[in-house]
Design a protein around this motif. Structure first.
Motif, PDB file in Angstrom:
ATOM      1  N   UNK A  80       3.088   3.189  39.115  1.00  0.00           N
ATOM      2  CA  UNK A  80       2.293   2.870  37.921  1.00  0.00           C
ATOM      3  C   UNK A  80       1.276   1.774  38.222  1.00  0.00           C
ATOM      4  N   UNK A  81       1.666   0.784  38.999  1.00  0.00           N
ATOM      5  CA  UNK A  81       0.735  -0.289  39.362  1.00  0.00           C
ATOM      6  C   UNK A  81      -0.392   0.266  40.226  1.00  0.00           C
ATOM      7  N   UNK A  82      -0.040   1.146  41.178  1.00  0.00           N
ATOM      8  CA  UNK A  82      -1.070   1.779  42.018  1.00  0.00           C
ATOM      9  C   UNK A  82      -2.059   2.551  41.159  1.00  0.00           C
ATOM     10  N   UNK A 140       0.393  -1.447  31.439  1.00  0.00           N
ATOM     11  CA  UNK A 140       1.419  -1.769  32.435  1.00  0.00           C
ATOM     12  C   UNK A 140       2.025  -3.136  32.143  1.00  0.00           C
ATOM     13  N   UNK A 141       1.176  -4.132  31.837  1.00  0.00           N
ATOM     14  CA  UNK A 141       1.671  -5.474  31.537  1.00  0.00           C
ATOM     15  C   UNK A 141       2.479  -5.491  30.244  1.00  0.00           C
ATOM     16  N   UNK A 146      -7.615  -1.351  29.465  1.00  0.00           N
ATOM     17  CA  UNK A 146      -6.518  -0.799  28.684  1.00  0.00           C
ATOM     18  C   UNK A 146      -5.338  -0.362  29.551  1.00  0.00           C
ATOM     19  N   UNK A 147      -5.587   0.221  30.731  1.00  0.00           N
ATOM     20  CA  UNK A 147      -4.471   0.693  31.555  1.00  0.00           C
ATOM     21  C   UNK A 147      -3.683  -0.468  32.154  1.00  0.00           C
ATOM     22  N   UNK A 203       2.446  -3.376  21.481  1.00  0.00           N
ATOM     23  CA  UNK A 203       2.189  -2.068  20.887  1.00  0.00           C
ATOM     24  C   UNK A 203       1.750  -1.055  21.932  1.00  0.00           C
ATOM     25  N   UNK A 204       1.131  -1.507  23.025  1.00  0.00           N
ATOM     26  CA  UNK A 204       0.690  -0.589  24.071  1.00  0.00           C
ATOM     27  C   UNK A 204       1.852  -0.037  24.887  1.00  0.00           C
ATOM     28  N   UNK A 205       3.020  -0.677  24.781  1.00  0.00           N
ATOM     29  CA  UNK A 205       4.196  -0.160  25.472  1.00  0.00           C
ATOM     30  C   UNK A 205       4.742   1.083  24.781  1.00  0.00           C
TER      31      UNK A 205
END
Length: 378
Positions: free
Chosen positions: A348-350, A35-36, A30-31, A45-47
């Protein structure tokens, strides 16, 4: 189907065997998907921050609660619960945030409450009995938040999500203390010492009062609610210090649980500071001390601990717990840093990589235990 068949619908199955794997796989995915999604390569929707928060609290965390508290139950009932949870996740991630998603999320929350609350209400002490209404509030929040999103009452939906974080924090304060205190006392006994401060009922009682009062007062007197959260965080820190975990260095599992509890204390103080000062732009950053630092650390340790004990292994012998816990802390630090320093996307990627790597290791332990359980059953 006959009862002597290898699989019978009425046979009892431990809920954690299924829900821990489901929650772990979902957390693993999910995380990075969130990010993607911000770059347009995953469900859009996750954005939306509110949807990301909803899935973390009422998708991942509620599945964890189901696995930890339901215990053994008939296979058909467990399949029904898991099926509703899966339909809710798929319908949400495919962008169908409509009545199917609302019905499946609500059905899962209601069935979970129906299974848990009567059993928890029989406790004699008021602090123990409080667990039933607290879980009831969390399940109700899952339903009402979904309904407000469905009718486009987004301001109410955001407020309910914000307050739900405090309800989950209170649950972690309660459950984390009930897990750490006896485990630390047992280690003290093994070393020929005695831990006098165990559950610490007076501090626990004040923690309950402060956090619940903050939930009630937040909509009307946010600064007072913030002061109460700061006091709650300080009390949680005092409670943690009184467990004297520095005497338990031979038990990395206890040190890791203690670090999760420390994240919880810090998160309450930071969240209280935001409410007290009115610096709402920092809310998203500091809340991740609770949702990643505390929830991520405590939940991964609980999953590993319960699973290992079920196959008669000791969590203190699994050094991967240290790595998993460090990855959760790195994820929390990365996510918080993204709102305070430059190179936001890199932070955020880290954070996403650290979080998913931690849950990948948890999944490895779960799969290993499946093999060990099969060997025990032969």
């Amino acid at each position: 189907m006959r009862d002597d068949h290898p699989f019978c619908w009425q046979q009892k199955i431990h809920a954690h065997q299924w829900f821990f794997i489901a929650a772990c796989v979902y957390a693993l995915l999910i995380i990075p998907m969130t990010v993607f999604a911000r770059a347009g390569f995953a469900p859009v929707i996750l954005a939306v921050p509110a949807m990301h928060a909803y899935e973390m609290l009422f998708g991942y965390a509620l599945a964890l609660i189901a696995g930890y508290l339901l215990g053994p139950m008939p296979a058909w009932h467990l399949l029904l619960l898991l099926g509703l949870w899966l339909v809710a996740r798929v319908s949400t991630l495919t962008g169908d945030w409509g009545w199917l998603s609302l019905a499946s999320n609500s059905g899962f929350a209601m069935l979970l409450a129906w299974r848990l609350l009567p059993r928890l209400w029989v406790a004699k002490k008021w602090r123990n009995r409080l667990l039933a209404p607290l879980l009831g509030l969390i399940c109700a929040a899952a339903i009402v938040t979904g309904l407000t999103g469905q009718i486009s009452a987004f301001e109410w939906s955001r407020h309910l999500l914000d307050e739900s974080v405090q309800l989950f924090a209170l649950l972690m304060l309660f459950m984390g203390g009930r897990m750490l205190a006896p485990a630390a006392a047992g280690e003290f006994y093994r070393q020929g010492m005695e831990l006098e401060a165990r559950v610490q009922p007076h501090i626990e009682g004040w923690l309950i009062v402060m956090v619940l009062a903050s939930v009630v007062l937040s909509p009307v007197i946010a600064p007072v609610a913030g002061m109460m959260l700061i006091v709650a965080g300080m009390l949680a820190g005092i409670r943690l210090l009184r467990w004297q975990l520095w005497h338990c260095l031979a038990r990395p599992d206890l040190i890791c649980l203690g670090l999760g509890y420390a994240w919880l204390a810090l998160g309450l103080i930071l969240l209280g500071w935001v409410k007290l000062s009115g610096e709402k732009e920092y809310f998203s950053a500091v809340v991740h001390a609770i949702t990643i630092g505390a929830l991520g650390t405590l939940s991964t340790n609980v999953i590993v601990r319960v699973t290992l004990l079920h196959v008669k292994q000791y969590p203190s012998h699994i050094r991967l717990i240290l790595t998993i816990t460090m990855l959760m802390s790195l994820a929390a630090i990365g996510r918080i840093s993204a709102d305070f320093f430059g190179y936001r996307d890199d932070w955020l990627i880290l954070a996403a990589c650290a979080w998913s790597a931690g849950f990948l290791l948890v999944l490895y332990i779960l799969i290993s235990c499946i093999g060990a359980r099969a060997s025990l059953s032969r």
